[in-house]
Design a protein around this motif. Sequence first.
Motif, PDB file in Angstrom:
ATOM      1  N   GLN A 195       1.935  13.678   7.440  1.00 29.93           N
ATOM      2  CA  GLN A 195       0.664  13.370   6.782  1.00 29.93           C
ATOM      3  C   GLN A 195       0.254  11.942   7.114  1.00 29.93           C
ATOM      4  O   GLN A 195       1.078  11.027   7.078  1.00 29.93           O
ATOM      5  N   LEU A 196      -1.016  11.778   7.461  1.00 30.68           N
ATOM      6  CA  LEU A 196      -1.531  10.447   7.764  1.00 30.68           C
ATOM      7  C   LEU A 196      -1.816   9.711   6.464  1.00 30.68           C
ATOM      8  O   LEU A 196      -2.499  10.229   5.567  1.00 30.68           O
ATOM      9  N   VAL A 197      -1.293   8.511   6.358  1.00 25.99           N
ATOM     10  CA  VAL A 197      -1.427   7.714   5.138  1.00 25.99           C
ATOM     11  C   VAL A 197      -2.016   6.358   5.504  1.00 25.99           C
ATOM     12  O   VAL A 197      -1.532   5.692   6.436  1.00 25.99           O
ATOM     13  N   ALA A 198      -3.062   5.958   4.794  1.00 26.50           N
ATOM     14  CA  ALA A 198      -3.663   4.642   5.011  1.00 26.50           C
ATOM     15  C   ALA A 198      -2.810   3.577   4.313  1.00 26.50           C
ATOM     16  O   ALA A 198      -2.499   3.699   3.128  1.00 26.50           O
ATOM     17  N   GLU A 199      -2.436   2.545   5.067  1.00 23.95           N
ATOM     18  CA  GLU A 199      -1.624   1.463   4.542  1.00 23.95           C
ATOM     19  C   GLU A 199      -2.363   0.143   4.745  1.00 23.95           C
ATOM     20  O   GLU A 199      -3.401   0.088   5.406  1.00 23.95           O
ATOM     21  N   GLU A 200      -1.797  -0.920   4.170  1.00 26.29           N
ATOM     22  CA  GLU A 200      -2.364  -2.256   4.308  1.00 26.29           C
ATOM     23  C   GLU A 200      -1.410  -3.128   5.113  1.00 26.29           C
ATOM     24  O   GLU A 200      -0.189  -3.008   4.986  1.00 26.29           O
ATOM     25  N   GLY A 201      -1.971  -3.991   5.948  1.00 26.17           N
ATOM     26  CA  GLY A 201      -1.139  -4.882   6.743  1.00 26.17           C
ATOM     27  C   GLY A 201      -1.959  -6.005   7.335  1.00 26.17           C
ATOM     28  O   GLY A 201      -3.190  -6.025   7.255  1.00 26.17           O
ATOM     29  N   MET A 202      -1.264  -6.946   7.977  1.00 26.01           N
ATOM     30  CA  MET A 202      -1.905  -8.092   8.596  1.00 26.01           C
ATOM     31  C   MET A 202      -2.096  -7.816  10.082  1.00 26.01           C
ATOM     32  O   MET A 202      -1.212  -7.273  10.759  1.00 26.01           O
TER      33      MET A 202
END
Length: 585
Positions: A195-202
């Motif tokens: 499953q594609l999951v949106a994450e946060e990063g720099m």
Amino acid sequence: MKKYILLLLISFQGLLAQVQFEAKVSRNTLGLNERLRVDFIMNVDGDNFIQPNFEGFRVIAGPSQQISQSWINGRSSFEKIYSYFLLPLQKGNLVIKQAVIEFNGQLYKTAPIRVTVTNPVQQQADPNDPNAPQISADNNIYLVADISKTNPYINEPITVVYKLYFSYNIGITNWRELNKPKYNDFWSQNIDIKQLVAEEGMFKGQRYRFVTLRKTVLYPQKSGRLKIEPLALDIDVQLPTNRRDMFGRVMITEGNKRVSAGTKTINVKALPEAGKPEGFTGAVGNFDFKVTPTKTNLKNGESLDLVVSVSGKGNLKLFDLPKPVAPNALEMYDAVHKENVDTGLSGMTGKISDSYTIVPQYKGKYPIKPMQFSYFDLSSGTYKTLTSEEILINVLDGPTATQAVASNAGANKNKIEKSEQFKFIKLKTKLTPLQPNDFFGSLWYYVLLLLPFIALPIVVLLRRRKEALDGDVTGNRIRMNNRLAKKYLSEAKKQINNKEPFYVALEKAMHNFLKAKLHLETSEMSKDNIQELLLSRNANPEVVTDFIALTENCEFARYAPASSTSIQNDFDKAVVIISELEKQI
């Protein structure tokens, strides 16, 4: 009587003078990087609006339609506006040409407007300015290929992770692969992403959202500079505009952006030649080696399995296991290969084995020599060799090797004596004719002889048929238009996910259908003429109205916002209308 006619003419001219249709621009001078708003304003509900050819501009939004009507002191006022947002493509003096509407059978045109486009200007974003530049996807979306190591050894695992970074002020609805990555000279294994999951990063020193699209494990198979061909995507994006709806919410526009991860170069190091063992077959990693018999004591007629196995972490699927060497008295069959290997981001882990079935022939004790397995250890950068212990196979009963030799000698002697007395009769023979068959008088001779007489009437009939078809000008035109209608309707179905090409193909399909059925030329394709001809052919008035409305809607729908549902509805409506008219006319 003449006085009344004069008064009527004056009144009619007064009504015509009340119709106002004009074009307005947000500015007459703008920079090459600024947007221009154009409004076409009318005080009557005009029909058949025809937009001008915005030569020198690119339409980035519109047309959007606004209608307002009010009653003040018993007098009504009406206003309809078609709005466009344009982006200049070149500097200089550009002209926005005339737009046209129809009202009460009369055509009204706007006056041309001249606009001066200068060099790009430095802009300061104002969220309340409707003419402020819109947020672009160019600097807000990136496709990145993260590689775990760029200078590995041959058969050392590396991972490639493809991530799509996008800023917080845009949305992504869908994407399509334009080019798949190619891993020439690599052994590759894709790792499933459930499953594609949106994450946060720099990314580039700023916070982004990202989605991991693909994970791949690679094992380079040769040394040198190896290239990984890039992954390229066509992405549908949602961009906020500087406009707001009636509830104050920011209006969204849809666009697309093509991105590529770029070609990556991997510098692969060759395994060192110094200290390379003689039996090395390319194993790289960290392994355990075992040679295990299922049993060592057995009776005559029984068998055993000798299992040669390697377990651990490394390129388990990319090397060969050593083969055991057994005495001639032990009959050994081909190995059965088994693999129990998992491939994760860190590489392969598990166990591989070759199982040999061994059947002893004679009584006695038979040794299986020690076996060696060599591999290159990545942690120390050296070769290591593992050696198994000698295995002794003890056959408890059965004939000995000496008895078997004597018995075989007597059997061979009897076979020789019998072979001298009797010989086998040949069961198959090959006969060839003394005289070969002549071609003259054969079946093929008569077939080829009569072929010109059979083919000549067929050629004459086909030629006459072709001349008749070529002479039927009207029929050929009808058939051609029918083919064009089917072609463009099929093209519209293919472009159902691309709004503007879809409506262009749909409009052409509708027009070519009419040309085929009504024998029309392009110059005769007017609304009134089409309606009159269809009704004269006993077509249903409601279907005729739907046909004309759909063809007119195709022009406006190219630029107007449209969802996939409305596009599908227009296509289904076109299929139904053409089917109904096909039956009626």
